[in-house]
Design an enzyme around this catalytic site. Structure first.
Site, PDB file in Angstrom:
ATOM      1  N   VAL A  88       0.830  -1.203   0.000  1.00 44.11           N
ATOM      2  CA  VAL A  88       0.000   0.000   0.000  1.00 44.11           C
ATOM      3  C   VAL A  88       0.864   1.253   0.000  1.00 44.11           C
ATOM      4  O   VAL A  88       1.949   1.290   0.584  1.00 44.11           O
ATOM      5  CB  VAL A  88      -0.956   0.022   1.218  1.00 44.11           C
ATOM      6  CG1 VAL A  88      -1.972  -1.109   1.129  1.00 44.11           C
ATOM      7  CG2 VAL A  88      -0.172  -0.063   2.518  1.00 44.11           C
ATOM      8  N   VAL A 130       2.957  -2.937   5.767  1.00 46.91           N
ATOM      9  CA  VAL A 130       3.688  -2.568   4.557  1.00 46.91           C
ATOM     10  C   VAL A 130       3.045  -3.163   3.309  1.00 46.91           C
ATOM     11  O   VAL A 130       3.188  -2.630   2.212  1.00 46.91           O
ATOM     12  CB  VAL A 130       5.161  -3.026   4.658  1.00 46.91           C
ATOM     13  CG1 VAL A 130       5.928  -2.746   3.372  1.00 46.91           C
ATOM     14  CG2 VAL A 130       5.848  -2.344   5.835  1.00 46.91           C
ATOM     15  N   GLU A 131       2.290  -4.249   3.476  1.00 48.49           N
ATOM     16  CA  GLU A 131       1.717  -4.936   2.322  1.00 48.49           C
ATOM     17  C   GLU A 131       0.279  -4.469   2.033  1.00 48.49           C
ATOM     18  O   GLU A 131       0.069  -3.640   1.175  1.00 48.49           O
ATOM     19  CB  GLU A 131       1.799  -6.443   2.533  1.00 48.49           C
ATOM     20  CG  GLU A 131       3.260  -6.924   2.610  1.00 48.49           C
ATOM     21  CD  GLU A 131       3.395  -8.412   2.756  1.00 48.49           C
ATOM     22  OE1 GLU A 131       2.880  -9.142   1.887  1.00 48.49           O
ATOM     23  OE2 GLU A 131       4.005  -8.862   3.750  1.00 48.49           O
ATOM     24  N   MET A 132      -0.709  -4.984   2.774  1.00 45.52           N
ATOM     25  CA  MET A 132      -2.097  -4.620   2.473  1.00 45.52           C
ATOM     26  C   MET A 132      -2.735  -3.767   3.571  1.00 45.52           C
ATOM     27  O   MET A 132      -3.744  -3.111   3.347  1.00 45.52           O
ATOM     28  CB  MET A 132      -2.897  -5.893   2.199  1.00 45.52           C
ATOM     29  CG  MET A 132      -2.342  -6.654   0.994  1.00 45.52           C
ATOM     30  SD  MET A 132      -2.996  -8.326   0.777  1.00 45.52           S
ATOM     31  CE  MET A 132      -4.539  -7.978  -0.050  1.00 45.52           C
TER      32      MET A 132
END
Length: 331
Positions: A88, A130-132
């Site tokens: 994201v 850090v990802e979704m």
């Protein structure tokens, strides 16, 4: 290290996790064993379809821009083609996106093995900031607001959307992402024309002088273990999970199936080509206090290097690659 570690680990894993081979499974591709499913998560066509939609749906992320397929793209070997994963708001992780290909045959998930099952793995990236970057209760509420998902969950699980159902559906879909029936498999099955002469020489090197099979063994070309392969860097790897000093800087042995599609390579994405990978091992890496004894100078000739790379590219790339297209998403 040349013993059939895969078979041993899988046997123990199946026994301890109460898994079973489901009779409804389609036949695995040539060269692969049957896919194993949890008893509490048997596959059905409807569940696979639901899991595929969730896998490709960016609405599982906070900014509606990142899906599982963003970092594990079918067009890029179910990795993302970049050194690191991008989540994201363009945030970068610190590790390369591992392929999902044949993850059903892996005894551990993630580079450090912090998840044992695909069900455990499925919700990790969703919650990772850090990802979704979505809390599970937020995802559940969001998907329950989509009639198409709510209807499917009722049909598949008999409930509205739940975290458990999301994980089970995605995991069930991911178990369909299989690669076998490669030229190597056909050659081993008796088709002596399946591999070029160069690839055949590379195969002999792989299982012989180059000693690749000490770690990349079994039908999925992985021992399902963790190794420090003498790469520089400060990532603790498996040590962060096991707290065993011997695991310092160790990472899961990845499958080599479809390896030609999944560049860049290694847990840190530091090697761009298979030629660089072979060169790393041929030189013996950058030895450190916890480097594996299996990593040592190989003294390969230029022709041997080319043959070994040809085997990896030609021999382990399947003509029946699982080129899954994004499905229509529910509204």
């Amino acid at each position: 290290m040349n013993r059939p570690v895969f078979a041993v680990l899988l046997t123990v894993f199946v026994a301890t996790q109460s898994y079973q081979v489901m009779a409804a499974d389609p036949a695995s591709p040539l060269g692969l064993p049957p896919v194993v499913h949890p008893k509490d998560n048997p596959p059905t066509p409807e569940k696979i379809s639901l899991g595929k939609q969730l896998y490709f749906d960016a609405r599982l992320s906070a900014d509606n821009k990142v899906s599982c397929a963003t970092c594990h793209d079918p067009a890029k070997g179910y990795s993302n083609g970049d050194q690191f994963a991008t989540g994201v708001e363009g945030k970068k992780g610190g590790r390369n996106s591992p392929t999902v290909i044949n993850a059903a045959l892996q005894a551990f998930q993630f580079w450090d093995g912090r998840a044992r099952t695909l069900e455990e793995q499925a919700l990790g990236p969703v919650q990772n900031p850090v990802e979704m970057n979505m809390q599970i209760d937020q995802v559940v509420q969001k998907l329950n607001g989509i009639e198409g998902y709510r209807t499917q969950f009722q049909k598949v699980f008999g409930t509205d959307v739940t975290a458990d159902g999301i994980a089970k559906a995605i995991a069930t879909y991911e178990r369909t992402i299989l690669s076998g029936d490669a030229p190597y498999d056909r050659f081993k099955a008796g088709d002596k024309n399946a591999l070029s002469e160069s690839a055949q020489r590379g195969m002999k090197l792989f299982f012989g002088k180059a000693n690749c099979s000490s770690c990349h063994s079994g039908p999925n070309f992985t021992d399902n273990g963790f190794h420090n392969i003498a790469l520089p860097g400060s990532d603790e790897g498996r040590f962060a999970i096991s707290k065993s000093l011997g695991d310092t800087g160790s990472f899961k042995t990845p499958t080599l199936r479809e390896i030609a599609r999944t560049a860049p390579y290694m847990h840190d994405g530091s090697l761009k080509t298979l030629e660089e990978v072979v060169d790393h091992y041929a030189k013996g890496g950058t030895p450190g206090p916890y480097s594996d004894e299996e990593v040592y100078p190989l003294k390969l000739t230029a022709e041997e290097t080319a043959d070994l790379v040809n085997f990896l590219k030609e021999g382990l790339s399947s003509a029946s690659y699982p080129e899954h297209a994004a499905p229509e998403l529910p509204q």
